[in-house]
Design a protein around this motif. Structure first.
Motif, PDB file in Angstrom:
ATOM      1  N   ARG A   3     -78.753   8.688  74.229  1.00 17.29           N
ATOM      2  CA  ARG A   3     -77.918   7.988  75.211  1.00 17.29           C
ATOM      3  C   ARG A   3     -78.447   8.263  76.607  1.00 17.29           C
ATOM      4  NH1 ARG A   3     -72.300  11.542  74.667  1.00 17.29           N
ATOM      5  NH2 ARG A   3     -73.124  13.490  75.576  1.00 17.29           N
ATOM      6  N   GLN A   4     -78.149   7.327  77.505  1.00 18.14           N
ATOM      7  CA  GLN A   4     -78.544   7.484  78.894  1.00 18.14           C
ATOM      8  C   GLN A   4     -77.385   7.085  79.786  1.00 18.14           C
ATOM      9  OE1 GLN A   4     -82.103   5.381  80.114  1.00 18.14           O
ATOM     10  NE2 GLN A   4     -82.427   6.812  81.782  1.00 18.14           N
ATOM     11  N   ALA A   5     -76.887   8.057  80.513  1.00 17.57           N
ATOM     12  CA  ALA A   5     -75.800   7.819  81.470  1.00 17.57           C
ATOM     13  C   ALA A   5     -76.393   7.375  82.796  1.00 17.57           C
ATOM     14  CB  ALA A   5     -74.976   9.084  81.640  1.00 17.57           C
ATOM     15  N   PRO A   6     -75.612   6.701  83.616  1.00 14.44           N
ATOM     16  CA  PRO A   6     -76.114   6.247  84.920  1.00 14.44           C
ATOM     17  C   PRO A   6     -76.657   7.404  85.746  1.00 14.44           C
ATOM     18  CG  PRO A   6     -74.013   5.224  84.438  1.00 14.44           C
ATOM     19  CD  PRO A   6     -74.238   6.241  83.366  1.00 14.44           C
ATOM     20  N   GLY A   7     -77.875   7.247  86.228  1.00 16.04           N
ATOM     21  CA  GLY A   7     -78.474   8.253  87.081  1.00 16.04           C
ATOM     22  C   GLY A   7     -78.988   9.479  86.360  1.00 16.04           C
ATOM     23  N   LYS A   8     -78.954   9.446  85.040  1.00 19.15           N
ATOM     24  CA  LYS A   8     -79.410  10.606  84.274  1.00 19.15           C
ATOM     25  C   LYS A   8     -80.531  10.221  83.320  1.00 19.15           C
ATOM     26  CE  LYS A   8     -75.050  13.152  84.422  1.00 19.15           C
ATOM     27  NZ  LYS A   8     -74.032  13.878  83.604  1.00 19.15           N
ATOM     28  N   GLU A   9     -81.233  11.227  82.838  1.00 24.51           N
ATOM     29  CA  GLU A   9     -82.287  10.980  81.868  1.00 24.51           C
ATOM     30  C   GLU A   9     -81.678  10.742  80.486  1.00 24.51           C
ATOM     31  OE1 GLU A   9     -85.894  13.621  83.894  1.00 24.51           O
ATOM     32  OE2 GLU A   9     -85.114  14.148  81.913  1.00 24.51           O
ATOM     33  N   ARG A  10     -82.435  10.043  79.671  1.00 20.90           N
ATOM     34  CA  ARG A  10     -81.976   9.818  78.298  1.00 20.90           C
ATOM     35  C   ARG A  10     -81.944  11.149  77.556  1.00 20.90           C
ATOM     36  NH1 ARG A  10     -84.602   4.782  75.410  1.00 20.90           N
ATOM     37  NH2 ARG A  10     -86.500   6.058  75.550  1.00 20.90           N
ATOM     38  N   GLU A  11     -80.904  11.340  76.735  1.00 23.89           N
ATOM     39  CA  GLU A  11     -80.758  12.594  75.999  1.00 23.89           C
ATOM     40  C   GLU A  11     -80.471  12.316  74.532  1.00 23.89           C
ATOM     41  OE1 GLU A  11     -77.407  15.009  77.073  1.00 23.89           O
ATOM     42  OE2 GLU A  11     -75.954  13.396  76.799  1.00 23.89           O
ATOM     43  N   PHE A  12     -80.835  13.250  73.723  1.00 24.08           N
ATOM     44  CA  PHE A  12     -80.575  13.203  72.290  1.00 24.08           C
ATOM     45  C   PHE A  12     -79.083  13.408  72.039  1.00 24.08           C
ATOM     46  CE2 PHE A  12     -80.313  14.501  68.022  1.00 24.08           C
ATOM     47  CZ  PHE A  12     -79.820  15.798  67.961  1.00 24.08           C
ATOM     48  N   VAL A  13     -78.540  12.676  71.075  1.00 22.48           N
ATOM     49  CA  VAL A  13     -77.137  12.825  70.693  1.00 22.48           C
ATOM     50  C   VAL A  13     -77.012  13.348  69.268  1.00 22.48           C
ATOM     51  CG1 VAL A  13     -74.920  11.667  70.375  1.00 22.48           C
ATOM     52  CG2 VAL A  13     -76.429  10.963  72.243  1.00 22.48           C
ATOM     53  N   ALA A  14     -77.649  12.664  68.323  1.00 24.54           N
ATOM     54  CA  ALA A  14     -77.540  13.050  66.908  1.00 24.54           C
ATOM     55  C   ALA A  14     -78.733  12.497  66.156  1.00 24.54           C
ATOM     56  CB  ALA A  14     -76.244  12.527  66.303  1.00 24.54           C
ATOM     57  N   ALA A  15     -79.090  13.167  65.072  1.00 21.35           N
ATOM     58  CA  ALA A  15     -80.201  12.731  64.238  1.00 21.35           C
ATOM     59  C   ALA A  15     -79.881  13.007  62.784  1.00 21.35           C
ATOM     60  CB  ALA A  15     -81.488  13.439  64.636  1.00 21.35           C
ATOM     61  N   ILE A  16     -80.520  12.241  61.913  1.00 19.67           N
ATOM     62  CA  ILE A  16     -80.259  12.364  60.489  1.00 19.67           C
ATOM     63  C   ILE A  16     -81.545  12.154  59.704  1.00 19.67           C
ATOM     64  CG2 ILE A  16     -79.630   9.901  60.290  1.00 19.67           C
ATOM     65  CD1 ILE A  16     -77.475  10.803  58.228  1.00 19.67           C
ATOM     66  N   SER A  17     -81.707  12.918  58.644  1.00 23.28           N
ATOM     67  CA  SER A  17     -82.873  12.768  57.777  1.00 23.28           C
ATOM     68  C   SER A  17     -82.726  11.526  56.909  1.00 23.28           C
ATOM     69  CB  SER A  17     -83.021  14.006  56.896  1.00 23.28           C
ATOM     70  OG  SER A  17     -81.870  14.153  56.064  1.00 23.28           O
ATOM     71  N   ARG A  18     -83.793  11.164  56.227  1.00 24.64           N
ATOM     72  CA  ARG A  18     -83.749   9.937  55.437  1.00 24.64           C
ATOM     73  C   ARG A  18     -82.663  10.000  54.367  1.00 24.64           C
ATOM     74  NH1 ARG A  18     -85.583   5.220  54.292  1.00 24.64           N
ATOM     75  NH2 ARG A  18     -85.585   4.516  52.123  1.00 24.64           N
ATOM     76  N   GLY A  19     -82.553  11.136  53.686  1.00 20.01           N
ATOM     77  CA  GLY A  19     -81.572  11.261  52.622  1.00 20.01           C
ATOM     78  C   GLY A  19     -80.181  11.602  53.114  1.00 20.01           C
ATOM     79  N   GLY A  20     -80.069  11.908  54.402  1.00 21.16           N
ATOM     80  CA  GLY A  20     -78.762  12.240  54.956  1.00 21.16           C
ATOM     81  C   GLY A  20     -78.371  13.699  54.803  1.00 21.16           C
ATOM     82  N   GLY A  21     -79.228  14.478  54.157  1.00 26.95           N
ATOM     83  CA  GLY A  21     -78.871  15.865  53.904  1.00 26.95           C
ATOM     84  C   GLY A  21     -79.004  16.780  55.102  1.00 26.95           C
ATOM     85  N   ALA A  22     -79.725  16.337  56.101  1.00 28.90           N
ATOM     86  CA  ALA A  22     -79.901  17.152  57.304  1.00 28.90           C
ATOM     87  C   ALA A  22     -79.480  16.337  58.528  1.00 28.90           C
ATOM     88  CB  ALA A  22     -81.347  17.585  57.449  1.00 28.90           C
ATOM     89  N   THR A  23     -78.711  16.963  59.382  1.00 23.98           N
ATOM     90  CA  THR A  23     -78.272  16.319  60.626  1.00 23.98           C
ATOM     91  C   THR A  23     -78.366  17.318  61.776  1.00 23.98           C
ATOM     92  OG1 THR A  23     -75.953  16.899  60.191  1.00 23.98           O
ATOM     93  CG2 THR A  23     -76.678  14.713  59.483  1.00 23.98           C
ATOM     94  N   TYR A  24     -78.536  16.782  62.954  1.00 23.88           N
ATOM     95  CA  TYR A  24     -78.519  17.590  64.166  1.00 23.88           C
ATOM     96  C   TYR A  24     -77.654  16.879  65.199  1.00 23.88           C
ATOM     97  CZ  TYR A  24     -82.378  20.433  62.415  1.00 23.88           C
ATOM     98  OH  TYR A  24     -83.156  21.280  61.674  1.00 23.88           O
ATOM     99  N   TYR A  25     -76.969  17.664  66.018  1.00 24.13           N
ATOM    100  CA  TYR A  25     -76.117  17.116  67.073  1.00 24.13           C
ATOM    101  C   TYR A  25     -76.338  17.893  68.374  1.00 24.13           C
ATOM    102  CZ  TYR A  25     -73.428  14.928  63.297  1.00 24.13           C
ATOM    103  OH  TYR A  25     -73.038  14.193  62.208  1.00 24.13           O
TER     104      TYR A  25
END
Length: 124
Positions: A37-59
Motif C-alpha cells: 500500500r502507498q499512503a499520500p506522501g509516503k513510500e509504498r510499504e508491504f502489508v501482507a504476503a502469502i505462499s502459493r499453497g497458503g501455508g505461509a503468510t507474513y504481515y
C-alpha cells in the motif's frame, strides 16, 4: 506475464471492514503473492504476503490481528480481508505476484507483476 486487477476498495468508517480482491490472468502459475500500500506522501510499504499453497503468510505489524490474506488458486484470485480499519490504513492498495517462492517478509524487487491499485479511504 501476469496481469493483476484489484477490486473492493472504497470509503469506510473507522472500525469497518473491506475485502480486497486481486484477480490474475495470463501466466497465472505464480508463487508468492502480496499486498502493498502507498499512503499520500509516503513510500509504498508491504502489508501482507502469502505462499502459493497458503501455508505461509507474513504481515506488517500494524496489520496483524486485523487483516487476513488468502488465495484461491483455482480462481486465480487473492484476497485481503481488512477488519477494524483505522484512518491510517487509508492508501492505495496494490497486489503483486512473484515467480519466486515466499521466503520471509517480501521485498518489492522480488515482485515482477503489479496491479493498478485500488483506493481505500477510512474516515474517522
Amino acid at each position: 506475464q501476469v496481469q493483476l486487477v484489484e477490486s473492493g476498495g472504497g470509503l469506510v468508517q473507522a472500525g469497518g471492514s473491506l475485502r480486497l480482491s486481486c484477480a490474475a490472468s495470463g501466466r497465472t502459475f505464480v508463487s508468492a503473492m502480496a499486498w502493498f500500500r502507498q499512503a499520500p506522501g509516503k513510500e509504498r510499504e508491504f502489508v501482507a504476503a502469502i505462499s502459493r499453497g497458503g501455508g505461509a503468510t507474513y504481515y506488517v505489524d500494524s496489520a496483524k490481528g486485523r487483516f487476513t490474506i488468502s488465495r484461491d488458486n483455482a480462481k486465480n484470485t487473492m484476497y485481503l480481508q481488512m477488519n477494524s480499519l483505522k484512518p491510517e490504513d487509508t492508501a492505495v492498495y496494490y497486489c503483486a505476484a512473484s515467480f519466486r517462492p515466499l521466503n520471509g517478509p517480501p521485498r518489492e524487487y522480488e515482485y515482477n507483476s503489479w496491479g493498478q491499485g485500488t483506493q481505500v479511504v477510512v474516515s474517522s
